[in-house]
Design a protein around this motif. Structure first.
Motif, PDB file in Angstrom:
ATOM      1  N   SER A  16     178.288  51.701  64.958  1.00 19.03           N
ATOM      2  CA  SER A  16     177.782  53.029  64.609  1.00 19.03           C
ATOM      3  C   SER A  16     176.572  53.380  65.467  1.00 19.03           C
ATOM      4  CB  SER A  16     177.372  53.061  63.129  1.00 19.03           C
ATOM      5  OG  SER A  16     176.238  52.226  62.926  1.00 19.03           O
ATOM      6  N   GLN A  17     176.216  54.653  65.459  1.00 25.44           N
ATOM      7  CA  GLN A  17     175.006  55.075  66.167  1.00 25.44           C
ATOM      8  C   GLN A  17     173.779  54.443  65.519  1.00 25.44           C
ATOM      9  OE1 GLN A  17     175.233  59.387  66.190  1.00 25.44           O
ATOM     10  NE2 GLN A  17     176.149  59.373  68.238  1.00 25.44           N
ATOM     11  N   THR A  18     173.825  54.272  64.203  1.00 28.05           N
ATOM     12  CA  THR A  18     172.717  53.636  63.490  1.00 28.05           C
ATOM     13  C   THR A  18     172.554  52.188  63.949  1.00 28.05           C
ATOM     14  OG1 THR A  18     173.089  55.060  61.575  1.00 28.05           O
ATOM     15  CG2 THR A  18     171.813  53.053  61.200  1.00 28.05           C
ATOM     16  N   PHE A  19     173.666  51.467  64.076  1.00 24.65           N
ATOM     17  CA  PHE A  19     173.639  50.086  64.566  1.00 24.65           C
ATOM     18  C   PHE A  19     173.003  50.025  65.951  1.00 24.65           C
ATOM     19  CE2 PHE A  19     175.604  46.875  67.289  1.00 24.65           C
ATOM     20  CZ  PHE A  19     175.344  45.707  66.586  1.00 24.65           C
ATOM     21  N   MET A  20     173.460  50.900  66.841  1.00 22.89           N
ATOM     22  CA  MET A  20     172.942  50.923  68.210  1.00 22.89           C
ATOM     23  C   MET A  20     171.448  51.228  68.209  1.00 22.89           C
ATOM     24  SD  MET A  20     175.433  50.112  70.216  1.00 22.89           S
ATOM     25  CE  MET A  20     174.775  50.574  71.819  1.00 22.89           C
ATOM     26  N   ALA A  21     171.046  52.206  67.417  1.00 23.60           N
ATOM     27  CA  ALA A  21     169.637  52.605  67.354  1.00 23.60           C
ATOM     28  C   ALA A  21     168.762  51.436  66.905  1.00 23.60           C
ATOM     29  CB  ALA A  21     169.472  53.795  66.418  1.00 23.60           C
ATOM     30  N   LYS A  22     169.202  50.720  65.888  1.00 22.98           N
ATOM     31  CA  LYS A  22     168.419  49.590  65.386  1.00 22.98           C
ATOM     32  C   LYS A  22     168.326  48.477  66.425  1.00 22.98           C
ATOM     33  CE  LYS A  22     168.944  50.433  60.495  1.00 22.98           C
ATOM     34  NZ  LYS A  22     169.377  49.960  59.198  1.00 22.98           N
ATOM     35  N   LYS A  23     169.437  48.181  67.095  1.00 25.45           N
ATOM     36  CA  LYS A  23     169.439  47.143  68.129  1.00 25.45           C
ATOM     37  C   LYS A  23     168.501  47.494  69.281  1.00 25.45           C
ATOM     38  CE  LYS A  23     172.482  43.821  67.793  1.00 25.45           C
ATOM     39  NZ  LYS A  23     172.065  42.427  67.630  1.00 25.45           N
ATOM     40  N   LEU A  24     168.379  48.788  69.558  1.00 21.14           N
ATOM     41  CA  LEU A  24     167.549  49.263  70.672  1.00 21.14           C
ATOM     42  C   LEU A  24     166.096  49.501  70.265  1.00 21.14           C
ATOM     43  CD1 LEU A  24     170.182  51.701  72.164  1.00 21.14           C
ATOM     44  CD2 LEU A  24     169.360  49.599  73.241  1.00 21.14           C
ATOM     45  N   GLY A  25     165.796  49.342  68.980  1.00 23.43           N
ATOM     46  CA  GLY A  25     164.425  49.488  68.511  1.00 23.43           C
ATOM     47  C   GLY A  25     164.005  50.897  68.155  1.00 23.43           C
ATOM     48  N   LYS A  27     163.508  54.027  65.619  1.00 23.45           N
ATOM     49  CA  LYS A  27     163.228  54.148  64.191  1.00 23.45           C
ATOM     50  C   LYS A  27     164.358  54.896  63.475  1.00 23.45           C
ATOM     51  CE  LYS A  27     159.454  55.401  61.097  1.00 23.45           C
ATOM     52  NZ  LYS A  27     158.088  55.931  61.013  1.00 23.45           N
ATOM     53  N   TYR A  28     164.941  55.864  64.170  1.00 25.79           N
ATOM     54  CA  TYR A  28     166.014  56.674  63.586  1.00 25.79           C
ATOM     55  C   TYR A  28     167.251  56.641  64.479  1.00 25.79           C
ATOM     56  CZ  TYR A  28     162.085  58.527  60.937  1.00 25.79           C
ATOM     57  OH  TYR A  28     160.968  58.647  60.142  1.00 25.79           O
ATOM     58  N   ALA A  29     168.415  56.861  63.875  1.00 24.51           N
ATOM     59  CA  ALA A  29     169.678  56.881  64.625  1.00 24.51           C
ATOM     60  C   ALA A  29     169.667  57.971  65.690  1.00 24.51           C
ATOM     61  CB  ALA A  29     170.855  57.074  63.673  1.00 24.51           C
ATOM     62  N   SER A  30     168.908  59.027  65.462  1.00 22.67           N
ATOM     63  CA  SER A  30     168.863  60.132  66.417  1.00 22.67           C
ATOM     64  C   SER A  30     168.327  59.696  67.777  1.00 22.67           C
ATOM     65  CB  SER A  30     168.039  61.297  65.871  1.00 22.67           C
ATOM     66  OG  SER A  30     166.701  60.880  65.638  1.00 22.67           O
ATOM     67  N   GLY A  31     167.524  58.634  67.799  1.00 21.97           N
ATOM     68  CA  GLY A  31     167.018  58.122  69.077  1.00 21.97           C
ATOM     69  C   GLY A  31     168.149  57.726  70.004  1.00 21.97           C
ATOM     70  N   TYR A  32     169.146  57.059  69.439  1.00 21.86           N
ATOM     71  CA  TYR A  32     170.323  56.683  70.229  1.00 21.86           C
ATOM     72  C   TYR A  32     171.271  57.863  70.386  1.00 21.86           C
ATOM     73  CZ  TYR A  32     174.727  54.799  71.702  1.00 21.86           C
ATOM     74  OH  TYR A  32     175.892  54.602  72.398  1.00 21.86           O
ATOM     75  N   GLY A  38     173.434  63.403  75.528  1.00 24.63           N
ATOM     76  CA  GLY A  38     172.884  63.905  76.776  1.00 24.63           C
ATOM     77  C   GLY A  38     171.581  64.646  76.642  1.00 24.63           C
ATOM     78  N   ARG A  39     170.958  64.599  75.471  1.00 25.36           N
ATOM     79  CA  ARG A  39     169.673  65.279  75.274  1.00 25.36           C
ATOM     80  C   ARG A  39     168.537  64.517  75.943  1.00 25.36           C
ATOM     81  NH1 ARG A  39     170.764  66.290  69.004  1.00 25.36           N
ATOM     82  NH2 ARG A  39     172.138  68.087  69.208  1.00 25.36           N
TER      83      ARG A  39
END
Length: 77
Positions: A16-25, A27-32, A38-39
């Motif tokens: 999930s995007q949430t999983f990816m966001a957490k792995k990448l550090g 705070k929120y899924a929106s970061g990933y 493309g934002r």
């Protein structure tokens, strides 16, 4: 950036995007999600982290064309 490829690989692996966001550090899924949409463009370091998490080469995820290193020596001296 081939955003479609990034999304397809992530989904095909059931991540999930949430999983990816957490792995990448992030705070929120929106970061990933912002990268995938493309934002925002990831730093080279983040791009490498994403490719490692997904087990796919950076070039395959983030570049439309295959990059290669030429081994020809152009100096004839």
């Amino acid at each position: 950036m081939t955003l479609k490829k990034l999304r397809e690989v992530r989904i095909s692996q059931g991540k999930s995007q949430t999983f990816m966001a957490k792995k990448l550090g992030y705070k929120y899924a929106s970061g990933y999600a912002n990268i995938e949409m493309g934002r925002t463009k990831p730093s080279l370091e983040k791009a490498k982290e994403i490719s490692e998490i997904l087990g796919v080469e950076v070039n395959e995820l983030f570049f439309d064309k295959k990059l290669h290193i030429s081994s020809k020596n152009t100096n004839t001296a």
